[in-house]
Design an enzyme around this catalytic site. Structure first.
Site, mmCIF file in Angstrom:
data_model
loop_
_atom_site.group_PDB
_atom_site.id
_atom_site.type_symbol
_atom_site.label_atom_id
_atom_site.label_comp_id
_atom_site.label_asym_id
_atom_site.label_seq_id
_atom_site.Cartn_x
_atom_site.Cartn_y
_atom_site.Cartn_z
ATOM 1 N N ARG A 15 2.526 16.906 -29.466
ATOM 2 C CA ARG A 15 3.961 16.754 -29.212
ATOM 3 C C ARG A 15 4.436 15.310 -29.418
ATOM 4 O O ARG A 15 5.340 14.830 -28.728
ATOM 5 C CB ARG A 15 4.327 17.242 -27.793
ATOM 6 C CG ARG A 15 3.933 18.673 -27.518
ATOM 7 C CD ARG A 15 4.717 19.693 -28.328
ATOM 8 N NE ARG A 15 4.171 21.015 -28.134
ATOM 9 C CZ ARG A 15 3.292 21.611 -28.951
ATOM 10 N NH1 ARG A 15 2.881 21.001 -30.062
ATOM 11 N NH2 ARG A 15 2.847 22.819 -28.702
ATOM 12 N N SER A 35 7.943 25.897 -22.879
ATOM 13 C CA SER A 35 7.012 25.306 -21.905
ATOM 14 C C SER A 35 7.586 23.993 -21.412
ATOM 15 O O SER A 35 7.841 23.094 -22.209
ATOM 16 C CB SER A 35 5.661 25.028 -22.563
ATOM 17 O OG SER A 35 5.097 26.240 -22.963
ATOM 18 N N GLU A 82 7.146 18.177 -21.137
ATOM 19 C CA GLU A 82 7.228 18.250 -22.600
ATOM 20 C C GLU A 82 8.712 18.227 -22.992
ATOM 21 O O GLU A 82 9.116 17.595 -23.961
ATOM 22 C CB GLU A 82 6.573 19.554 -23.071
ATOM 23 C CG GLU A 82 6.821 19.835 -24.537
ATOM 24 C CD GLU A 82 6.082 21.073 -25.032
ATOM 25 O OE1 GLU A 82 4.987 21.396 -24.514
ATOM 26 O OE2 GLU A 82 6.610 21.705 -25.959
HETATM 27 C C1 FAD Z 1 11.667 30.479 -25.843
HETATM 28 C C2 FAD Z 1 11.120 29.183 -26.393
HETATM 29 C C3 FAD Z 1 9.872 29.169 -26.992
HETATM 30 C C4 FAD Z 1 9.353 27.967 -27.500
HETATM 31 N N1 FAD Z 1 8.136 27.998 -28.089
HETATM 32 C C5 FAD Z 1 7.620 26.851 -28.578
HETATM 33 C C6 FAD Z 1 6.337 26.846 -29.199
HETATM 34 O O1 FAD Z 1 5.666 27.865 -29.325
HETATM 35 N N2 FAD Z 1 5.862 25.660 -29.666
HETATM 36 C C7 FAD Z 1 6.575 24.494 -29.564
HETATM 37 O O2 FAD Z 1 6.081 23.446 -30.024
HETATM 38 N N3 FAD Z 1 7.785 24.471 -28.981
HETATM 39 C C8 FAD Z 1 8.329 25.602 -28.492
HETATM 40 N N4 FAD Z 1 9.559 25.586 -27.897
HETATM 41 C C9 FAD Z 1 10.272 24.311 -27.744
HETATM 42 C C10 FAD Z 1 11.261 23.956 -28.884
HETATM 43 O O3 FAD Z 1 11.771 25.115 -29.503
HETATM 44 C C11 FAD Z 1 10.633 23.058 -29.926
HETATM 45 O O4 FAD Z 1 10.207 21.832 -29.353
HETATM 46 C C12 FAD Z 1 11.622 22.740 -31.061
HETATM 47 O O5 FAD Z 1 10.915 22.123 -32.086
HETATM 48 C C13 FAD Z 1 12.783 21.841 -30.641
HETATM 49 O O6 FAD Z 1 13.758 21.880 -31.670
HETATM 50 P P1 FAD Z 1 15.311 21.712 -31.351
HETATM 51 O O7 FAD Z 1 16.045 21.680 -32.640
HETATM 52 O O8 FAD Z 1 15.773 22.708 -30.388
HETATM 53 O O9 FAD Z 1 15.318 20.276 -30.722
HETATM 54 P P2 FAD Z 1 16.240 19.753 -29.513
HETATM 55 O O10 FAD Z 1 15.860 20.445 -28.253
HETATM 56 O O11 FAD Z 1 17.667 19.780 -29.899
HETATM 57 O O12 FAD Z 1 15.743 18.243 -29.435
HETATM 58 C C14 FAD Z 1 14.412 17.940 -29.043
HETATM 59 C C15 FAD Z 1 14.178 16.452 -29.331
HETATM 60 O O13 FAD Z 1 14.207 16.269 -30.735
HETATM 61 C C16 FAD Z 1 15.213 15.306 -31.093
HETATM 62 N N5 FAD Z 1 15.767 15.729 -32.389
HETATM 63 C C17 FAD Z 1 16.260 16.948 -32.739
HETATM 64 N N6 FAD Z 1 16.625 16.949 -34.038
HETATM 65 C C18 FAD Z 1 16.352 15.705 -34.513
HETATM 66 C C19 FAD Z 1 16.485 15.072 -35.780
HETATM 67 N N7 FAD Z 1 16.995 15.686 -36.857
HETATM 68 N N8 FAD Z 1 16.087 13.785 -35.904
HETATM 69 C C20 FAD Z 1 15.579 13.112 -34.841
HETATM 70 N N9 FAD Z 1 15.443 13.653 -33.617
HETATM 71 C C21 FAD Z 1 15.820 14.934 -33.457
HETATM 72 C C22 FAD Z 1 16.212 15.312 -29.964
HETATM 73 O O14 FAD Z 1 16.877 14.061 -29.879
HETATM 74 C C23 FAD Z 1 15.294 15.552 -28.765
HETATM 75 O O15 FAD Z 1 14.687 14.362 -28.348
HETATM 76 C C24 FAD Z 1 10.103 26.776 -27.391
HETATM 77 C C25 FAD Z 1 11.367 26.794 -26.787
HETATM 78 C C26 FAD Z 1 11.872 27.986 -26.289
HETATM 79 C C27 FAD Z 1 13.224 27.998 -25.672
#
Ligand code: FAD
Length: 303
Positions: free
Chosen positions: A176, A226, A296
């Protein structure tokens, strides 16, 4: 400071851009909580991204980037300054065994595109609900796969507005973790290197992972996945369930009864409910096992 002047200036600098003043972040997080962002902006072009970043830097305005909000808790006091959402930068193109995706594309859509073109490597991502940008920043992973195994290069922009292209030797991926997090680079685009494979096999893997998710995760409720990182040699979910915490509630936030590593919004939770429950879980696990759980999920916004 209410940033109204800055809102008006940004509207003039990026005239065709979606921009809102005083936007509730509960509309933009998966857990449906979070206070007001002063300025919320969704640029459609990299030029506008660059203009916004340079404007923020020149005027010393805090800038926060948001993907799909699936891995963030935004405090109830909201976010001062600018929140930039890059979901409009969402093109996906396929070039032989490479997929080039904008940071605002859904990683699920990218994995489905890979299947359509008989490309293997992104099956693990077929149920991760975030954007490509969020997936790179977090080095998202599941079921033995992770972004670090398939990312060939990434286009990013610095907080000074300079565009960089990074390759494999520069990603500094860990659990991560990534260079993007460390250096606060804003990701614009990713190139994934995949391998040609039998589409039936790719589909089978994706179906298996989807079935596992549906069986184990409380997908019927809003959550941020998580909440805690895996501590060395342990599983956060097991420590939490062994502490008898499943079902514990603060306000509308509950430690999931289905998956102890998830905190679900069961009844109009606030971010404060989430944060208090997280604190309670950490303290209980520390007391029971002498292990410090680390979040996380990213906790952001005004304290
Ligand atoms: C039901 C569920 C299941 C999930 N399963 C998993 C899994 O199996 N594995 C896993 O790893 N994660 C999982 N996640 C967590 C999450 O989906 C991931 O971490 C995902 O990659 C986050 O993407 P996001 O666009 O929603 O980021 P956000 O939540 O919008 O942002 C997360 C971080 O990334 C930064 N960020 C976002 N976009 C950019 C960009 N373009 N440039 C720079 N920084 C940026 C934000 O500033 C923030 O710090 C899960 C979440 C949920 C709700």
């Amino acid at each position: 400071m209410n940033y109204l002047k800055e809102y008006n200036e940004l509207t003039a600098i990026c005239p065709k851009t979606y921009i809102k003043y005083s936007e509730p972040m509960e509309n933009h997080t998966f857990i449906q909580t979070g206070g007001i962002a002063d300025i919320y902006i969704k640029p459609k072009h990299i030029n506008d991204v660059q203009k916004i970043i340079r404007y923020a830097k020149m005027n010393e305005i805090p800038l926060t980037v948001l993907g799909f909000g699936t891995n963030v808790i935004i405090r109830d006091k909201g976010i001062r300054g600018i929140v930039m959402n890059l979901e409009y930068l969402n093109d996906i193109t396929v070039n032989e065994n490479e997929i080039i995706a904008g940071c605002g594309a859904s990683i699920i859509d990218v994995s489905r595109t890979a299947l359509k073109h008989s490309l293997s490597g992104l099956e693990f991502a077929c149920g991760i609900p975030g954007s490509v940008g969020g997936a790179l920043v977090m080095n998202a992973g599941a079921y033995g796969g992770e972004i670090s195994y398939v990312l060939k290069n990434a286009k990013a922009i610095t907080l000074s507005g300079d565009i960089l292209v990074l390759n494999e030797s520069e990603f500094e991926f860990g659990y991560r973790k990534s260079i993007f997090q460390k250096e606060n680079y804003i990701i614009l685009e990713a190139t994934f290197q995949l391998i040609n494979s039998d589409p039936a096999e790719i589909r089978e893997k994706m179906d298996t992972f989807t079935a596992l998710r549906e069986e184990k995760q409380p997908l019927e409720y809003p959550s941020c996945g998580s909440v805690f990182k895996r501590p060395p040699n342990h599983f956060a979910g097991k420590l939490i369930s062994d502490s008898g915490l499943q079902g514990t509630r603060v306000g509308g936030a509950e430690v999931s009864k289905k998956h102890a590593g998830f905190i679900v919004n069961v009844n109009h939770a606030t971010s404060t409910d989430y944060l208090m429950l997280i604190q309670h879980v950490k303290e209980t696990v520390k007391q029971n096992f002498d292990i410090n759980l680390e979040t996380e999920v990213k906790i952001i916004g005004e304290e």
